[in-house]
Design an enzyme around this catalytic site. Structure first.
Site, PDB file in Angstrom:
ATOM      1  N   SER A 213     -11.583  26.935   0.214  1.00 17.25           N
ATOM      2  CA  SER A 213     -12.227  28.129  -0.014  1.00 17.25           C
ATOM      3  C   SER A 213     -11.823  28.493  -1.378  1.00 17.25           C
ATOM      4  O   SER A 213     -12.384  29.495  -1.705  1.00 17.25           O
ATOM      5  CB  SER A 213     -11.947  29.183   0.953  1.00 17.25           C
ATOM      6  OG  SER A 213     -10.865  29.547   1.142  1.00 17.25           O
TER       7      SER A 213
ATOM      8  N   LYS B 239     -10.966  38.253   4.858  1.00 17.44           N
ATOM      9  CA  LYS B 239     -10.887  38.265   3.487  1.00 17.44           C
ATOM     10  C   LYS B 239     -11.303  39.524   2.619  1.00 17.44           C
ATOM     11  O   LYS B 239     -10.753  40.163   1.961  1.00 17.44           O
ATOM     12  CB  LYS B 239     -11.663  36.939   2.914  1.00 17.44           C
ATOM     13  CG  LYS B 239     -11.093  35.681   3.398  1.00 17.44           C
ATOM     14  CD  LYS B 239     -11.796  34.422   2.867  1.00 17.44           C
ATOM     15  CE  LYS B 239     -11.106  33.246   3.253  1.00 17.44           C
ATOM     16  NZ  LYS B 239     -12.051  32.112   2.843  1.00 17.44           N
TER      17      LYS B 239
END
Length: 798
Positions: A704, A747
């Protein structure tokens, strides 16, 4: 005797004989006493018997604690329930206790002993143990048989005695050929008599007289006469039995057999009413047909077995399990959806997916009146309430709750149980849990299912395939019970921190519900509603003595904990309250203590966690990324440095293989599109690119960070700064596509804590934005991107 008892007896005779007593201390001693009813024990033999009288149980306990030796004699009158000293024969045996088994339910104790040598009791008296319980004690001494002076005469008598015993054994079917051969091989007269008498049921008085006789020659003579007389009696009984058998019809035969059975039970000291009661209890429970047939079959076996046999207690224990299991017992589910919602909301803040699923289940149940129990798997980081919410679900449904921890489990028998043939066999923990619940539809929590392992004892994960399959668990068979159990009504809930270690076939059977980490605002509300009141109660501090401000709780959350759940937050709050408890204990008139953000350091010490690293200004070759960890989301800064060299790529910061591959993919994409970004192609051949992710001691991995590394690399190559207010997450391909990632909520929480205003995410993650709390969506502008070029346009100042 049972076959295994016969084998043990024969082995004892052939291999050991009198050698067993050679190293035994036969000096005069004072030891506990037990009186047997209806049985005389001889030297160098084994015996299993039940002890029910409290005074005898105490004697066994005292013997076990003081060397395991005990004096065993016969009781003069077996009908006397509470014997006195005068009711005991004074000649018996000194025996060693080999095994003691406590039988649950009837309060009896099963004892296995080995008779060592013949002994006499000088004085039998009452004694007390340390707890004041009474038992009989005696000073005993060895009684030695008088040897025969003329060995030839003794040998002649012994042969005649053996012939009488052999003739008797030929008509007595209870004495096997192996046993007869083993006894007949004995050459010592007294040992032969002792072992022969131990396998033949005779009247107590006659047998006791032979035990008390000291003269060996007289013993042989009496033994011979005894078995000659018994042989005649058996022959007469056989003639009578044959005559009677020819004259009775079927009903009379049944009555005759039952009367014989009663007589046998009476001789053995067994209670036939106990077996009748067992049968009644089984029939009253209205068990499933197959279970009832199995139970009745075991009861029939039980009625034919000597209570002294080990198999008797095994079957009895099995029937106790059948009686106590809730085959047809269920608790009634609540149909009040409002009540269920109130219970779940009262116990837990958030967890909306879980609550919604339970309400859906109740709604369907209300409409259909019958539904199979769902099999749910709660997946999430530690401390988010996976285990505790299961107890709330049980309360909301009005069901019993059972918890089974699977962490570290390696043995398949934990799930399926052991077969009855094994010593100490018992059902598996699934059946055990249903027994404890007392109903066949509890909420059954299988905790830490992702931490199962396997070894030579089997794979418990494979055993769970049947348990957690709605199409198979209607007829789950535990190896111990060997009858089908319906688990379809059970609501199974499993918990895991990660689904990566759960075998796919097992995962496929469960409905996975993800429990993500809490936001700081959610943690604040949890602390105010649940944690602080709980810790105040646990530490004995009244609410009137302490007041936490929201700022103080937020400081504890951000400065002293770093977790997705609230376990450490609970501990830190407890630490503050304990400090207040000291003040209250020292001064009962203490005024209300107001805890502010500045006060937290005084109670908990210096801050344990600093804020995540992020850019303080727009910088060239540095970009803020977002990462997921087991304790929630975090921000990380990707740094890129260029140096003259030979085109090498240096990766540092303890990066995993996947993250290294993402870095190389990002460089390959930029290099293949160098003309598009106005980059001299020779630059790649003459320049080393060093990519570093700070906090080098912390392992990092995953794809990611692909677009973050690509942005930082391009920024360094074209010498254009990256905006400090922008963070990003997404996987990059060689064609510059931005692929979806996981953990977006965590996140986003990390970006929110750092004050980041824009977050770039893959277009495929747009659907996940609805799961992010509204308070965060208001503060952060989430930008979706399909290609890395769109990311560059938003993040780099061209």
């Amino acid at each position: 005797m049972l076959e295994k008892d016969v084998n043990k007896f024969i082995e004892h005779i052939l291999e050991e004989g009198v050698k067993r007593t050679e190293n035994v201390d036969k000096s005069e001693k004072t030891i506990p006493v037990i009186a047997l009813r209806g049985k005389v024990l001889f030297p160098n033999t084994f015996l299993n018997f039940d002890v029910g009288r409290e005074i005898s149980v105490t004697a066994v306990d005292v013997a076990v604690k003081s060397g395991s030796e005990i004096f065993i004699c016969a009781q003069k009158n077996a009908a006397v329930e509470i014997p006195k000293v005068t009711d005991f024969f004074t000649v018996g045996v000194v025996a060693k206790i080999k095994q003691v088994i406590r039988i649950q339910g009837n309060g009896h104790t099963k004892v296995s002993v080995e008779a060592l040598y013949r002994a006499g009791a000088r004085e039998i008296s009452e004694a007390k143990n340390k707890n004041g319980k009474k038992y009989f004690s005696a000073t005993v001494y060895e009684k030695i048989y008088t040897p025969v002076s003329d060995q030839n005469e003794a040998e002649a008598y012994l042969r005649v005695a053996k012939t009488a015993f052999t003739d008797y054994a030929s008509v007595n079917k209870n004495i096997s050929r192996e046993m007869l051969e083993a006894v007949s091989k004995l050459t010592d007269p007294n040992e032969f008599i002792d072992n022969a008498l131990s396998v033949v049921p005779l009247k107590d008085g006659i047998v006791q007289a032979l035990l008390e006789t000291d003269d060996t020659l007289k013993r042989i003579t009496d033994f011979k006469m005894l078995f000659e007389r018994e042989l005649e009696i058996v022959k007469i009984e056989k003639k009578i039995s044959e005559k009677v058998k020819g004259n009775i019809d079927k009903s009379q035969k049944e009555f005759y057999l039952r009367e014989q059975l009663k007589a046998i039970h009476s001789e053995l000291g067994d209670d036939p009413e106990e077996i009748d009661q067992l049968k009644e209890q089984i029939l009253e429970k209205n068990l499933p047909k197959e279970v009832e047939e199995k139970a009745l079959k075991e009861i029939s076996r039980l009625s034919k077995i000597n209570p002294s046999s080990p198999d008797y207690s095994i079957i009895l224990n099995y029937l106790d399990w059948i009686k106590e299991l809730p085959f047809n017992q269920v608790t009634e589910d609540t149909e009040d959806l409002k009540f269920a919602k109130e219970v779940l909301d009262k116990d837990h803040f958030g967890l909306e997916k879980v609550k919604q699923r339970i309400v859906e289940y109740l709604a369907v149940l209300q409409l259909t009146k019958e539904i199979k129990g769902p099999i749910l798997c709660f997946v999430g980081p530690p401390g988010v309430g996976k285990t505790s919410v299961a107890t709330s679900i049980a309360r909301a449904l009005n069901r019993k709750f059972v918890r089974m921890s699977l962490g570290g489990g390696k043995d398949e028998a934990e799930i399926r149980g052991h077969r009855k043939t094994y010593v100490g066999a018992m059902p598996g923990r699934i059946v055990f849990g249903l027994k404890n619940a007392g109903s066949s539809n509890p909420v059954f929590l299988l905790d830490e299912i992702d931490k199962l392992s396997s070894d030579i004892h089997g794979d418990p994960a494979s055993a769970l395939l049947e348990v957690l399959d709605p199409e198979q668990n209607t007829t789950f068979r535990d190896r111990y019970l060997e009858v089908p159990m319906d688990l379809s009504k059970v609501m199974f809930i499993t918990t895991a921190n990660s689904i990566d270690t759960i075998p796919h076939p097992l995962l496929d059977r469960m409905e996975v519900i993800e429990l993500t980490g809490y936001t700081n605002e959610e943690k604040l509300q949890i602390a105010k509603r649940y944690l602080i009141p709980k810790q105040l109660k646990l530490n004995g501090v009244k609410e009137s003595k302490i007041d936490f401000t929201d700022e103080a709780i937020s400081e504890v959350i951000s400065g002293y904990t770093m977790e997705a759940g609230v376990r450490n937050l609970d501990r830190e709050i407890a630490g503050v309250i304990r400090k207040i408890a000291i003040k209250v204990a020292e001064n009962s008139r203490l005024r209300k203590q107001k805890i502010t953000a500045k006060d937290v350091e005084n109670y908990l010490g210096i801050r344990k966690h600093q804020k995540d690293m992020s850019l303080e200004k727009d910088e060239i070759g540095a970009c803020t990324g977002l990462a997921w960890t087991s304790v929630g989301g975090t921000t990380l800064t990707i740094e890129v440095g260029l140096m003259k060299g030979k085109g090498e790529i240096v990766l540092t910061g303890k990066l995993g293989d996947v993250m290294k591959e993402s870095a190389r993919a990002a460089i390959s994409y930029i290099r293949s599109n160098a003309n598009k970004f106005s980059i001299d192609e020779n630059l790649f051949e003459n320049t080393d690119i060093h990519i570093h992710v700070p906090e080098g001691a912390t392992p990092k991995d995953g794809p990611s960070a692909g677009i973050t590394m690509a942005t930082a690399i391009l920024s360094a190559l074209i010498k254009k700064p990256v905006k400090k207010s922008v963070a990003m997450t997404g996987e990059i391909t060689l064609r510059g596509k931005v692929l979806a990632i996981g953990g977006l909520k965590e996140k986003a929480l990390a970006a929110f804590r750092q004050g980041i205003k824009e977050v770039i995410v893959p277009i495929d993650n747009k659907k996940d934005l609805t799961e992010i709390p509204e308070e965060i969506r208001k503060e952060i502008n989430f930008i979706t991107a399909t290609s890395v070029e769109e990311v560059f346009e938003r993040a780099i100042k061209f």
